[in-house]
Design a protein around this motif. Structure first.
Motif, short mmCIF file in Angstrom:
data_model
loop_
_atom_site.label_atom_id
_atom_site.label_comp_id
_atom_site.label_asym_id
_atom_site.label_seq_id
_atom_site.Cartn_x
_atom_site.Cartn_y
_atom_site.Cartn_z
N ASP A 293 0.83 -1.20 0.00
CA ASP A 293 0.00 0.00 0.00
C ASP A 293 0.87 1.26 0.00
O ASP A 293 1.88 1.35 0.72
CB ASP A 293 -0.90 0.01 1.24
CG ASP A 293 -1.98 -1.07 1.18
OD1 ASP A 293 -2.23 -1.58 0.06
OD2 ASP A 293 -2.54 -1.40 2.23
N GLY A 294 0.47 2.22 -0.82
CA GLY A 294 1.18 3.48 -0.89
C GLY A 294 2.28 3.53 -1.93
O GLY A 294 2.90 4.58 -2.13
N PRO B 59 13.33 -3.53 6.14
CA PRO B 59 13.18 -2.24 5.46
C PRO B 59 14.40 -1.34 5.62
O PRO B 59 14.73 -0.56 4.72
CB PRO B 59 11.93 -1.66 6.12
CG PRO B 59 11.13 -2.86 6.52
CD PRO B 59 12.15 -3.87 6.96
N ASN B 60 15.07 -1.44 6.76
CA ASN B 60 16.29 -0.64 6.95
C ASN B 60 17.37 -1.03 5.95
O ASN B 60 18.11 -0.18 5.45
CB ASN B 60 16.83 -0.82 8.38
CG ASN B 60 16.08 0.03 9.40
OD1 ASN B 60 15.51 1.05 9.04
ND2 ASN B 60 16.07 -0.41 10.65
N ALA C 182 7.94 5.23 -2.63
CA ALA C 182 8.57 3.99 -2.17
C ALA C 182 9.42 4.25 -0.93
O ALA C 182 9.41 3.47 0.03
CB ALA C 182 9.41 3.39 -3.28
N ILE C 183 10.15 5.36 -0.93
CA ILE C 183 10.97 5.69 0.24
C ILE C 183 10.10 5.94 1.45
O ILE C 183 10.39 5.47 2.56
CB ILE C 183 11.85 6.92 -0.08
CG1 ILE C 183 12.85 6.58 -1.20
CG2 ILE C 183 12.59 7.39 1.18
CD1 ILE C 183 13.67 7.77 -1.67
N ALA C 184 8.98 6.64 1.25
CA ALA C 184 8.06 6.89 2.36
C ALA C 184 7.48 5.59 2.90
O ALA C 184 7.33 5.42 4.12
CB ALA C 184 6.94 7.82 1.89
N ALA C 185 7.15 4.65 2.02
CA ALA C 185 6.61 3.37 2.45
C ALA C 185 7.64 2.59 3.27
O ALA C 185 7.31 1.96 4.29
CB ALA C 185 6.18 2.55 1.24
N ARG D 290 7.85 4.01 6.73
CA ARG D 290 6.74 3.53 7.57
C ARG D 290 6.98 2.09 8.02
O ARG D 290 6.76 1.75 9.19
CB ARG D 290 5.41 3.62 6.80
CG ARG D 290 4.91 5.02 6.55
CD ARG D 290 3.45 5.00 6.09
NE ARG D 290 3.26 4.22 4.86
CZ ARG D 290 3.38 4.72 3.63
NH1 ARG D 290 3.70 6.00 3.47
NH2 ARG D 290 3.18 3.96 2.58
N ARG D 291 7.42 1.26 7.10
CA ARG D 291 7.56 -0.16 7.40
C ARG D 291 8.68 -0.44 8.40
O ARG D 291 8.65 -1.47 9.10
CB ARG D 291 7.81 -0.95 6.11
CG ARG D 291 6.63 -0.93 5.14
CD ARG D 291 6.73 -2.05 4.13
NE ARG D 291 6.51 -3.34 4.76
CZ ARG D 291 6.78 -4.51 4.19
NH1 ARG D 291 7.32 -4.55 2.99
NH2 ARG D 291 6.54 -5.64 4.82
#
Length: 469
Positions: A166-167, A242-243, A263-266, A269-270
């Protein structure tokens, strides 16, 4: 893996024979990892028992057999499943399924649907791939606990199985794929990012499965065979975070370039979310083919042709294609002047850093490798007595219709006659047009397999004597 074999003295080979032998040795590598054959060897039916690798299943307890999957070898693997089960068992267990493959691999099968998830020669996610991935998730989510789910997985599966979280838009994943590939990211770096942005990769397919048993049959296109990296591991728990994905993006300057901010924002968040739960079904992951198997088979044919050969299959991502090409010429020069092996077979997957899009030509990593080797042969004054070939076992090298390229005495003569300068074409990644002009391209069409690249170097020495070792 490095192996040597030695043979007695052989008569000097002509340059034409070297060319033919190099191609025969390379062809043997590809034939050895034929996807349909590998699956038929791994999947066997004996009476009421089904064996997949070393694992057995009592067919009496299996309600239906569902097949899903993805990859450049997917069509052959699906055909292998149908052939291994046979028409009677396929009907009895209501065999059905869906496999995402490149468009030029689609063909009709009796029970399984092959879905064109991307055009030929375009190794990036598409809307058709998203639709196919959604159908695959739907099939495993609807599976009955007593069904047996088979997943056929091979190289190229990452681009063929897009299911953005999502996103994240498909356009974000396309932009990231293009940017990272052009920047020279290796397959581990690419797939670390892909997994973190996908609902189906990194074990997502296994987590969605509602059958009690899932078996993934895999042809590996990743050196060292890390299960979580091959096709981004749809049935394998993700060992990256994600890191880790954000670290890859930072290393290649994705944020500074303004690429795929969604994608960077997702990923940001993750990184604060708990890891996904483990799959509720029991999962078996079985590798049935890899680069080492292809290199081994090539060695058998080299020996049959009378060569004393050395074999190397890389175990981890390689460096720039240009460096590999020059190194292979260095090995050829040694073989030409030193007793011992007169054939080198190597497997691997180098990287290519692409020229800016405005001046970029057409080619792939194998063609770039052979072009760098061509430049080095000319620099050293090696005009005869050697042939060098490098090709992708999938029949695709970059966005071209060639698997790779070959250079030998005839090609070098054509280059001289046409007054071509390899360095100019090398700088703009235009190896395809260079070798097309001199007859050096290797064209196979889709091979329905994918185990990285295989390179062959053969030489003919005066007084050709190899030491047995």
């Amino acid at each position: 893996m490095t192996l040597f074999s030695g043979l007695a003295a052989m008569p000097r080979r002509s340059d034409l024979q070297l060319r033919r032998d190099a191609r025969a040795i390379w062809d043997a590598a590809v034939a050895a990892v034929d996807s349909e054959h590998l699956v038929r060897e791994a999947v066997r039916v004996e009476g009421s028992d089904l064996s997949i690798g070393d694992e057995g299943f009592d067919l009496a307890g299996v309600r239906e057999i569902v097949v899903v999957g993805c990859g450049k070898a997917g069509a052959g693997m699906a055909a292998g499943v149908e052939a291994a089960l046979g028409p009677r068992l396929a009907a009895e267990k209501r065999l059905h399924g869906w496999v995402n493959v490149p468009a030029d691999c689609v063909r009709p099968l009796a029970h399984l649907h092959l879905h064109a998830a991307r055009p030929a020669g375009r190794n990036e996610p598409t809307e058709a791939g998203v639709a196919g991935a959604a159908r695959i998730l739907e099939l495993v989510e609807q599976a009955h606990p007593d069904d047996l789910v088979l997943c056929v997985v091979s190289g190229g599966g990452s681009a063929l199985l897009p299911a953005p979280v999502d996103g994240v838009l498909l356009a974000d994943k396309q932009a990231l794929t293009r940017f990272l590939s052009a920047a020279g990211a290796n397959i581990t770096e690419l797939n670390t990012v892909r997994k973190a942005l996908s609902r189906i990769k990194g074990g997502g397919l296994a987590r969605a499965c509602r059958a009690r048993r899932l078996v993934s049959v895999i042809i590996s296109d990743v050196l060292g065979d890390p299960l979580d990296i091959i096709a981004s591991g749809p049935t394998v728990p993700d060992t990256a975070t994600p890191n880790d994905a954000l670290a890859v993006l930072e290393r290649f300057g994705v944020g500074a370039a303004g690429i795929a901010p969604g994608a960077i924002a997702a990923l940001e968040r993750r990184r604060h979310e708990p890891p996904p739960p483990p799959a509720s079904c029991a999962v078996t992951n079985l590798i049935v083919g890899n680069n080492a198997a292809a290199v081994d088979a090539a060695g058998v044919v080299a020996e049959r042709l009378g060569y004393s050969h050395a074999m190397v299959s890389a175990r981890e991502p390689e460096g720039p294609a240009e460096d590999i090409g020059r190194h292979l010429v260095d090995m050829a020069a040694r073989m030409l002047t030193t007793p011992g092996p007169d054939c080198l077979i190597s497997g691997g997957e180098p990287t290519v850093r692409l020229a800016p899009e405005g001046r970029r030509g057409l080619g792939g990593r194998n063609q770039q490798l052979v072009l760098a080797a061509t430049e080095e042969l000319r620099r050293r004054g090696i005009e005869a007595g050697a042939a060098l070939l490098s090709g992708g076992t999938d029949g695709e090298d970059g966005p071209t219709d060639a698997a790779g390229a070959l250079v030998d005495a005839e090609i070098l003569e054509q280059i001289r006659r046409r007054d071509l300068e390899p360095a100019e074409f090398l700088a703009r990644n235009d190896a395809y047009r260079f070798f097309d002009a001199v007859g050096g391209l290797i064209r196979t069409g889709p091979t329905h397999t994918n185990v990285c690249d295989v390179r062959v170097v053969v030489v003919s020495r005066a007084d050709d004597v190899s030491n047995r070792s």
